[in-house]
Design a protein around this motif. Structure first.
Motif, mmCIF file in Angstrom:
data_model
loop_
_atom_site.group_PDB
_atom_site.id
_atom_site.type_symbol
_atom_site.label_atom_id
_atom_site.label_comp_id
_atom_site.label_asym_id
_atom_site.label_seq_id
_atom_site.Cartn_x
_atom_site.Cartn_y
_atom_site.Cartn_z
ATOM 1 N N UNK A 8 0.831 -1.204 0.000
ATOM 2 C CA UNK A 8 0.000 0.000 0.000
ATOM 3 C C UNK A 8 0.863 1.252 0.000
ATOM 4 N N UNK A 9 1.951 1.226 0.708
ATOM 5 C CA UNK A 9 2.857 2.370 0.721
ATOM 6 C C UNK A 9 3.402 2.641 -0.682
ATOM 7 N N UNK A 10 3.817 1.594 -1.380
ATOM 8 C CA UNK A 10 4.339 1.763 -2.748
ATOM 9 C C UNK A 10 3.283 2.326 -3.679
ATOM 10 N N UNK A 11 2.040 1.852 -3.532
ATOM 11 C CA UNK A 11 0.955 2.350 -4.383
ATOM 12 C C UNK A 11 0.721 3.846 -4.169
ATOM 13 N N UNK A 12 0.679 4.260 -2.915
ATOM 14 C CA UNK A 12 0.384 5.667 -2.621
ATOM 15 C C UNK A 12 1.540 6.582 -2.978
#
Length: 200
Positions: free
Chosen positions: A160-164
């Protein structure tokens, strides 16, 4: 009989202190000093305690009260100032220091061998996780920022961190820096969660 009547009548005077052994401080008076009066002017508190009050008999304390004037020696402005409804209440009180003073105990300061405190905390405040690790209030806020479920694991956190980051980073938006505030919140939330016990 008259003496007993006088003793009973005397109890009705407010402020009377009987049986003190003091004499009346009025010069030449031999009556008992049973009523306290302020000390003479200029005899403020000494280093050894409060000022010494005067003690008078009933007649002399009445005479003292009749001529006593709180405003004696004050100017008109000082009298007006002292008579205001809020006189004496203007003094600023000291604010409680938010960062100083004694700090409250930390959770780590408590011994909980039966897991009673932690179990109740998990039931009432912390979302349940499969690994039974509690989440703090900061953990829950960071999960909200990242739009992650309470039971997310470390792998889900990284994804999720990479996506955001890809979504908000200016390099992915043609140099548009309007999402920088959101990006900073995402980075801060990720850094906080990756060090949290629930994601260790």
């Amino acid at each position: 009989m008259a003496q007993g009547t006088e003793r009973r009548a005397g109890t009705r005077f407010h402020g009377r202190v009987e049986g003190t052994g003091r004499g009346c401080d009025h010069e030449g008076c031999v009556e008992a000093g049973e009523f306290r009066a302020p000390p003479p002017e200029g005899t403020g508190p000494s280093g050894e305690g409060p000022p010494r009050f005067r003690w008078f008999c009933l007649d002399h304390v009445r005479a003292f009260n009749a001529r006593y004037n709180f405003f004696d020696g004050m100017s008109v402005d000082e009298i007006h100032h002292a008579q205001r409804p809020l006189a004496g209440w203007e003094r600023e009180t000291r604010a409680f220091a938010s960062g100083g003073g004694d700090r409250g105990p930390r959770w780590a300061d408590f011994a909980d061998p039966l897991d009673a405190i932690a179990a109740r905390y998990r039931r009432t405040h912390a979302p349940e996780r499969p690994d039974d690790k509690p989440l703090s209030g900061q953990d829950r806020e960071s999960l909200r920022i990242l739009d992650l479920a309470p039971d997310a694991d470390r792998s889900a956190l990284r994804r999720r961190y990479s996506e955001l980051v890809r979504k908000y980073h200016p390099d992915r938006n043609g140099g548009d820096r309007s999402h920088e505030a959101a990006l900073q919140r995402v980075i801060a939330a990720y850094q906080q969660l990756r060090q949290a016990p629930a994601f260790a």
